[in-house]
Scaffold this motif. Structure first.
Motif, PDB file in Angstrom:
ATOM      1  N   LEU A  24       0.780  -1.181   0.022  1.00 17.75           N
ATOM      2  CA  LEU A  24       0.031   0.319  -0.022  1.00 17.75           C
ATOM      3  C   LEU A  24       0.801   1.413   0.013  1.00 17.75           C
ATOM      4  O   LEU A  24       1.692   1.521   0.997  1.00 17.75           O
ATOM      5  N   GLU A  25       0.793   2.354  -1.098  1.00 13.88           N
ATOM      6  CA  GLU A  25       1.259   3.306  -0.897  1.00 13.88           C
ATOM      7  C   GLU A  25       0.915   4.472  -0.132  1.00 13.88           C
ATOM      8  O   GLU A  25       1.586   5.324   0.335  1.00 13.88           O
ATOM      9  N   ASN A  26      -0.269   4.243   0.498  1.00 14.86           N
ATOM     10  CA  ASN A  26      -0.732   5.300   1.499  1.00 14.86           C
ATOM     11  C   ASN A  26      -1.172   4.396   2.726  1.00 14.86           C
ATOM     12  O   ASN A  26      -2.373   4.576   3.296  1.00 14.86           O
ATOM     13  N   TYR A  27      -0.424   3.650   3.291  1.00 10.00           N
ATOM     14  CA  TYR A  27      -0.791   2.702   4.452  1.00 10.00           C
ATOM     15  C   TYR A  27      -1.084   3.713   5.677  1.00 10.00           C
ATOM     16  O   TYR A  27      -2.016   3.672   6.390  1.00 10.00           O
ATOM     17  N   ASP A  28      -0.329   4.926   5.819  1.00 12.34           N
ATOM     18  CA  ASP A  28      -0.631   5.676   6.980  1.00 12.34           C
ATOM     19  C   ASP A  28      -2.093   6.287   6.901  1.00 12.34           C
ATOM     20  O   ASP A  28      -2.737   6.572   7.884  1.00 12.34           O
ATOM     21  N   GLU A  29      -2.484   6.595   5.603  1.00  9.66           N
ATOM     22  CA  GLU A  29      -3.733   7.138   5.525  1.00  9.66           C
ATOM     23  C   GLU A  29      -4.793   6.203   6.039  1.00  9.66           C
ATOM     24  O   GLU A  29      -5.806   6.546   6.633  1.00  9.66           O
ATOM     25  N   VAL A  30      -4.645   4.802   5.571  1.00  8.61           N
ATOM     26  CA  VAL A  30      -5.452   3.893   6.045  1.00  8.61           C
ATOM     27  C   VAL A  30      -5.623   3.658   7.478  1.00  8.61           C
ATOM     28  O   VAL A  30      -6.555   3.629   8.022  1.00  8.61           O
ATOM     29  N   VAL A  31      -4.262   3.677   8.097  1.00  9.06           N
ATOM     30  CA  VAL A  31      -4.439   3.725   9.586  1.00  9.06           C
ATOM     31  C   VAL A  31      -5.125   4.769  10.192  1.00  9.06           C
ATOM     32  O   VAL A  31      -5.880   4.643  11.038  1.00  9.06           O
ATOM     33  N   ALA A  32      -4.905   5.986   9.672  1.00 11.53           N
ATOM     34  CA  ALA A  32      -5.473   7.150  10.167  1.00 11.53           C
ATOM     35  C   ALA A  32      -7.125   7.173  10.201  1.00 11.53           C
ATOM     36  O   ALA A  32      -7.869   7.369  10.981  1.00 11.53           O
ATOM     37  N   TYR A  33      -7.449   6.565   8.836  1.00 15.39           N
ATOM     38  CA  TYR A  33      -8.918   6.450   8.887  1.00 15.39           C
ATOM     39  C   TYR A  33      -9.584   5.482   9.668  1.00 15.39           C
ATOM     40  O   TYR A  33     -10.691   5.657  10.103  1.00 15.39           O
ATOM     41  N   ARG A  34      -8.662   4.377   9.924  1.00 14.45           N
ATOM     42  CA  ARG A  34      -9.247   3.411  10.664  1.00 14.45           C
ATOM     43  C   ARG A  34      -9.553   3.966  11.918  1.00 14.45           C
ATOM     44  O   ARG A  34     -10.768   3.683  12.801  1.00 14.45           O
ATOM     45  N   GLU A  35      -8.806   4.720  12.730  1.00 14.54           N
ATOM     46  CA  GLU A  35      -9.047   5.559  13.826  1.00 14.54           C
ATOM     47  C   GLU A  35     -10.028   6.282  13.903  1.00 14.54           C
ATOM     48  O   GLU A  35     -10.772   6.093  14.968  1.00 14.54           O
ATOM     49  N   TYR A  36     -10.270   6.789  12.819  1.00 19.38           N
ATOM     50  CA  TYR A  36     -11.586   7.858  12.773  1.00 19.38           C
ATOM     51  C   TYR A  36     -12.801   6.926  12.957  1.00 19.38           C
ATOM     52  O   TYR A  36     -13.570   7.257  13.393  1.00 19.38           O
ATOM     53  N   ALA A  37     -12.734   5.687  12.129  1.00 18.58           N
ATOM     54  CA  ALA A  37     -13.963   5.106  11.963  1.00 18.58           C
ATOM     55  C   ALA A  37     -14.345   4.131  13.472  1.00 18.58           C
ATOM     56  O   ALA A  37     -15.332   4.195  13.841  1.00 18.58           O
ATOM     57  N   ASN A  38     -13.083   4.020  14.201  1.00 17.07           N
ATOM     58  CA  ASN A  38     -13.332   3.232  15.143  1.00 17.07           C
ATOM     59  C   ASN A  38     -13.937   4.015  16.376  1.00 17.07           C
ATOM     60  O   ASN A  38     -14.408   3.703  17.434  1.00 17.07           O
ATOM     61  N   SER A  39     -13.916   5.302  16.396  1.00 13.99           N
ATOM     62  CA  SER A  39     -14.599   6.247  17.309  1.00 13.99           C
ATOM     63  C   SER A  39     -16.066   6.284  17.169  1.00 13.99           C
ATOM     64  O   SER A  39     -16.572   7.041  18.036  1.00 13.99           O
ATOM     65  N   LYS A  40     -16.497   5.729  16.205  1.00 14.64           N
ATOM     66  CA  LYS A  40     -17.904   5.875  15.614  1.00 14.64           C
ATOM     67  C   LYS A  40     -18.727   4.471  16.326  1.00 14.64           C
ATOM     68  O   LYS A  40     -18.203   3.435  16.111  1.00 14.64           O
ATOM     69  N   SER A  41     -19.966   4.547  16.605  1.00 14.68           N
ATOM     70  CA  SER A  41     -20.975   3.353  16.870  1.00 14.68           C
ATOM     71  C   SER A  41     -21.158   2.904  15.470  1.00 14.68           C
ATOM     72  O   SER A  41     -21.162   3.583  14.340  1.00 14.68           O
ATOM     73  N   ASP A  42     -21.393   1.679  15.482  1.00 18.62           N
ATOM     74  CA  ASP A  42     -22.195   1.122  14.105  1.00 18.62           C
ATOM     75  C   ASP A  42     -23.229   1.664  13.760  1.00 18.62           C
ATOM     76  O   ASP A  42     -23.551   1.858  12.556  1.00 18.62           O
ATOM     77  N   PHE A  43     -24.094   2.474  14.491  1.00 21.27           N
ATOM     78  CA  PHE A  43     -25.224   2.895  14.212  1.00 21.27           C
ATOM     79  C   PHE A  43     -24.821   4.336  13.407  1.00 21.27           C
ATOM     80  O   PHE A  43     -25.489   4.682  12.293  1.00 21.27           O
ATOM     81  N   GLU A  44     -23.904   5.087  13.905  1.00 18.25           N
ATOM     82  CA  GLU A  44     -23.470   6.253  13.257  1.00 18.25           C
ATOM     83  C   GLU A  44     -22.823   5.958  12.095  1.00 18.25           C
ATOM     84  O   GLU A  44     -22.994   6.485  10.794  1.00 18.25           O
ATOM     85  N   ARG A  45     -22.064   4.894  11.842  1.00 12.99           N
ATOM     86  CA  ARG A  45     -21.434   4.405  10.477  1.00 12.99           C
ATOM     87  C   ARG A  45     -22.320   4.117   9.449  1.00 12.99           C
ATOM     88  O   ARG A  45     -22.193   4.395   8.374  1.00 12.99           O
ATOM     89  N   THR A  46     -23.424   3.318   9.827  1.00 13.03           N
ATOM     90  CA  THR A  46     -24.170   2.865   8.720  1.00 13.03           C
ATOM     91  C   THR A  46     -25.654   3.666   8.521  1.00 13.03           C
ATOM     92  O   THR A  46     -26.228   3.340   7.657  1.00 13.03           O
ATOM     93  N   GLU A  47     -25.754   4.813   9.498  1.00  6.33           N
ATOM     94  CA  GLU A  47     -26.749   5.627   9.044  1.00  6.33           C
ATOM     95  C   GLU A  47     -27.021   6.142   7.581  1.00  6.33           C
ATOM     96  O   GLU A  47     -25.743   6.608   6.950  1.00  6.33           O
ATOM     97  N   LEU A  48     -27.962   5.974   7.040  1.00  8.62           N
ATOM     98  CA  LEU A  48     -28.286   6.154   5.476  1.00  8.62           C
ATOM     99  C   LEU A  48     -27.958   7.713   5.157  1.00  8.62           C
ATOM    100  O   LEU A  48     -27.252   7.931   4.245  1.00  8.62           O
ATOM    101  N   ALA A  49     -28.315   8.645   5.906  1.00  7.70           N
ATOM    102  CA  ALA A  49     -28.465  10.135   5.678  1.00  7.70           C
ATOM    103  C   ALA A  49     -26.995  10.568   5.783  1.00  7.70           C
ATOM    104  O   ALA A  49     -26.806  11.747   5.194  1.00  7.70           O
ATOM    105  N   LYS A  50     -25.947   9.956   6.222  1.00  8.96           N
ATOM    106  CA  LYS A  50     -24.645  10.675   6.805  1.00  8.96           C
ATOM    107  C   LYS A  50     -23.979  10.919   5.252  1.00  8.96           C
ATOM    108  O   LYS A  50     -23.915  10.225   4.586  1.00  8.96           O
ATOM    109  N   GLU A  51     -22.866  11.741   5.373  1.00 16.23           N
ATOM    110  CA  GLU A  51     -21.909  12.229   4.305  1.00 16.23           C
ATOM    111  C   GLU A  51     -20.949  10.975   4.304  1.00 16.23           C
ATOM    112  O   GLU A  51     -20.488  10.688   5.577  1.00 16.23           O
ATOM    113  N   LYS A  52     -20.858  10.501   3.279  1.00 16.27           N
ATOM    114  CA  LYS A  52     -19.956   9.273   3.087  1.00 16.27           C
ATOM    115  C   LYS A  52     -18.437   9.702   3.051  1.00 16.27           C
ATOM    116  O   LYS A  52     -18.046  10.776   2.499  1.00 16.27           O
TER     117      LYS A  52
END
Ligand code: ANZ
Ligand code: ZN
Length: 802
Positions: A272-300
């Motif tokens: 992966l050329e952007n592994y760091d970016e992947v790790v940073a994004y994973r941390e961001y995603a982890n701070s959210k509940s499943d509910f927030e993550r899968t809400e239809l209305a939210k900005e992708k």
């Protein structure tokens, strides 16, 4: 005649029933049985709410009626007493949770007893009593023994304010179900129960049960069965497997999305050329509940994986791979093929990141929005699938994938395994020890149960969320039951749902110390014939207890595959202004005050008369007074009794009709119209200026389940034999119920809204109640307050609402 003194009468009869053991279920198994169950209360510090007596009175009516119909009735009560509110209160006020529980139970019990509910108090149970939780622990050990309890490191929902891990079901709208606090994701090792192994049976077996339809639907949705396929996409030397419910759209996959937690991402660290970016994004995603993550209305949001691509197995196309939080690791395979033309989330994602959209089912305008209609579309741009209907294409592509070894048909469930540990004090200790020498979790032998909850100095969880038990070295350090070497006890406790998952079985034999209940008693009393409880328990308690019961059935403990034959549900009681009752709104009605001022019979009658049992209704103090007036008029019948011992000619039809109406309505949750029919009959007595002994006798029996004290007192005063609770339920003769009915128009605020059928000589109450009970009219009344009720006999009903 004395005036109607509800206090003296209610005290007197509650004492007599208690003394006579009037409502004890018998162990004589030659009689037909009937098991009526209400959800046992959590003894909170607030005491009884006016919402509690609504379902309790309803099933009390059924239980009392069944006894009069010759059944041996089990109508038990107990306390679901482990749990957080008590523990939080204990911490705050420095009182042992056991004492808090005792006090709360004492208060609740007095309140319930003041309502004259015909519970069999000799079978009272308490989930925090070691003689009870011994068997909760025993069931857990059986689950463990059969491989249905396992420990897993997992991301959990962590309530930052309760400091406790929550099951998905306990996170509502992204916040803690109990305290409304913020919920975070955290890694934690937890005990899990494999409810998912029972998913299909939990769906299938609903077919044979008399559950109200909305309960069945909610359970099915919660289990969330879906049919589709798993398909392998090629990524370098790996196969990236996806789950899809729409394999027919495979030719329309223009990119892939992986969950940020997908384990392959670690394997691709080098590529992966952007592994760091992947790790940073994973941390961001982890701070959210499943509910927030899968809400239809939210900005992708998402990150493209740079340096690798995937090959679509059906057309050899090379497509990009993204990671995004809307794909969860806990569902399917944790990766998807994205088909933006036909999936709404994928469409929004593609639009945001400028990814191609290829239509593969014709009929929509996929540049404008995702076309998700599967009933009418025809396949296009899809090679050998072109021209097929979606359903046909699904089967064709699955056959193709299976033949080529590229994938297979697959059923998935939304249901997750049940997170069964809590890092708290006030729960059942988990009876396992970890032995280093044996290298595993070792169960305590049955002879060491119950494993008692030890006394601790502080019930506060540790700073990192460890259970308070973890700091009690003396308790934690023990010996291994297998090898005798040093071992450590599990310090997590069970969730509050544990004790309520099997309590209905304990009632069948509450004092047994050899087993959770004897085989004979389990066989005789099972299943519960009628269980009423809140809709909010449909996906938690009701599903959990069905799961445990099925497990107990599989290991031969219980004799039926399902615990409850019939399930009904009541609506909430709201404040006078249609808002939820709450301390902050200052609109809470205290049941004690109503019982004190108007009496338990008025309270009971009112809560049954208040409206459609299944719907939410606002409280009305005027309605309470109306019910009290009705009982006072009933009381005065004692001065109107004639010497006749049969039904009078004039009232014969009315008597048979009322018996029929009350008998039927009490079975179908229409307690309000049953009471309205009794009110109409009372009017008939008043119009006649008298009541015969036979008429009074049956009238009192019909009224007894709803208003047990006054009817028992009048029974005695009038010199009828025995107690009213020992009488037989009156029978009616169908031939004598026939009478003219008329169809009459119903207006709301002067506008015609429909018609209802009522008896030609229906009284005002009966006519109005019939109008309100009508489904169509009722729907116009939802959320409104009726301020005036007009009945022009034989002509029109008009309801004035606000
Ligand atoms: C391609 C596709 C095309 C999909 C289409 C839908 C419509 P249910 O019905 O809820 O089971 N999916 C699969 N795994 C996922 C995960 N871990 N996280 C988030 N979404 C996931 O939904 C299954 C569908 O949800 C799957 O079918 C997949 O998108 C997505 F026109 O695949 B589908
Ligand atoms: Zn050992």
């Amino acid at each position: 005649m004395k005036s109607y003194d509800h206090k003296a009468i209610e005290r007197k009869w509650q004492g007599i029933w208690e003394q006579e053991g009037a409502f004890h279920a018998s162990d004589d198994k030659s009689q037909p049985k009937f098991y009526a169950l209400i959800e046992f209360p959590y003894p909170s510090g607030q005491g009884l709410h006016v919402g509690h007596p609504r379902p309790y009175t309803a099933l009390d009516i059924v239980a009392r009626k069944r006894r009069m119909q010759g059944y041996n009735v089990l109508f038990p009560i107990g306390w679901d007493a482990f749990g957080l509110p008590t523990e939080n209160y204990a911490i705050k006020n420095k009182i042992h949770p056991k004492i808090v529980t005792e006090n709360n139970i004492a208060r609740f019990k007095a309140q319930l007893q003041s309502l004259g509910l015909s519970f069999d108090w000799s079978r009272e149970i308490n989930t925090t009593d070691p003689s009870y939780y011994k068997w909760t622990q025993w069931i857990f050990l059986k689950l463990f023994e059969k491989g249905l309890a396992y420990k897993k490191e997992m991301a959990i929902n962590w309530c930052t304010s309760c400091k406790v891990g929550l099951a998905n079901e306990e996170v509502v709208g992204g916040v803690c179900e109990r305290c409304g606090g913020k919920v975070e994701r955290r890694m934690k090792t937890q005990w899990m129960l494999k409810i998912t192994e029972y998913a299909q049976r939990l769906i299938d077996d609903l077919d044979d049960l008399d559950y109200i339809e909305r309960v069945k639907i909610q359970q099915k949705n919660w289990i969330g069965r879906s049919e589709g396929a798993e398909v392998d996409f090629t990524v370098g030397d790996k196969k990236l497997r996806i789950y899809t419910t729409r394999p027919d759209t495979l030719f329309g996959a223009t990119y892939m999305v992986m969950s940020p937690e997908h384990p392959y991402l670690e394997d691709w660290k080098e590529q992966l050329e952007n592994y760091d970016e992947v790790v940073a994004y994973r941390e961001y995603a982890n701070s959210k509940s499943d509910f927030e993550r899968t809400e239809l209305a939210k900005e992708k949001t998402g990150v493209e994986l740079k340096g690798i691509r995937a090959i679509n197995p059906v057309n050899g196309q090379s497509i990009p791979i993204w990671i995004s939080d809307y794909v969860l690791m806990s569902y399917g395979t944790g990766a998807i093929m994205a088909v933006p033309a036909h999936d709404t989330r994928d469409w929004e994602f593609a639009k945001k990141f400028g990814l191609p959209i290829i239509e593969v089912v014709s009929g929509g305008e996929v540049e404008k929005e995702a076309f998700t209609d599967i009933a009418n579309g025809v396949m296009v741009n899809s090679g050998f699938l072109d021209g097929m209907q979606v359903k046909e294409a699904k089967n064709a592509i699955i056959a193709y994938l299976e033949e080529k070894g590229l994938g297979e048909r697959k059923v998935n469930y939304k249901l997750r395994d049940w997170v069964f540990s809590r890092q708290r004090y006030w729960g059942e200790p988990i009876p396992l020890v970890y032995c280093e020498h044996c290298g595993k979790w070792v169960p305590l032998p049955e002879s060491e149960l119950p494993l008692m909850l030890p006394e601790v100095d502080s019930y506060e969880p540790g700073p990192n969320g460890e259970s308070p038990l973890a700091s009690m070295e003396e308790w934690v350090n023990t010996t291994c039951p297998v090898c005798g070497g040093p071992a450590k006890r599990e310090t997590d406790t069970m969730p509050q749902w544990a004790g309520s998952s099997w309590y209905f079985l304990r009632y069948m034999d509450p004092h047994n110390d050899e087993c959770l209940a004897s085989k004979e008693n389990l066989e005789y009393w099972s299943p519960v014939d009628w269980y009423n409880g809140g809709m909010e328990h449909t996906t938690l308690h009701l599903l959990y207890s069905r799961f445990w019961h099925k497990f107990l059935y599989d290991i031969g403990v219980v004799s039926t595959p399902e615990p409850y034959q019939k399930r009904t549900s009541h609506g909430m009681i709201l404040g006078e202004n249609n808002e939820k009752m709450s301390k902050s709104r200052g609109n809470v009605v205290n049941p004690d005050d109503i019982v004190e001022e108007f009496g338990a019979d008025t309270m009971r009658l009112y809560e049954m008369f208040i409206g459609d049992f299944e719907k939410a209704v606002p409280w009305s103090q005027n309605g309470v007074k109306g019910c009290r007036r009705f009982l006072e008029r009933v009381w005065k019948l004692q001065d109107m009794v004639s010497e006749e011992d049969d039904y009078t000619k004039e009232l014969e039809i009315a008597m048979h009709r009322t018996i029929k109406k009350v008998s039927q309505d009490d079975e179908t949750l229409k307690f309000n119209t049953a009471i309205a029919a009794l009110m109409a009959l009372l009017n008939d007595f008043y119009s006649a200026g008298k009541v015969s002994r036979a008429e009074l006798r049956d009238f009192l029996i019909l009224l007894n389940p709803a208003a047990p004290h006054i009817t028992e007192e009048m029974w005695e005063n009038c010199g009828f034999e025995g107690r009213i609770y020992q009488q037989e339920w009156p029978r009616y003769d169908e031939n004598k119920t026939i009478e003219d009915t008329i169809e009459i128009g119903v207006q709301i605020n002067g506008k015609a809204k429909g018609t209802v059928k009522i008896a030609k000589n229906a009284a005002q109450e009966e006519a109005i109640a019939a109008a309100k009970a009508d489904e169509k009219i009722g729907s116009f009344l939802q959320g409104k307050t009726v301020v005036k009720e007009i009945y022009v006999p034989g002509r029109i009903i008009n309801l004035v609402v606000r």
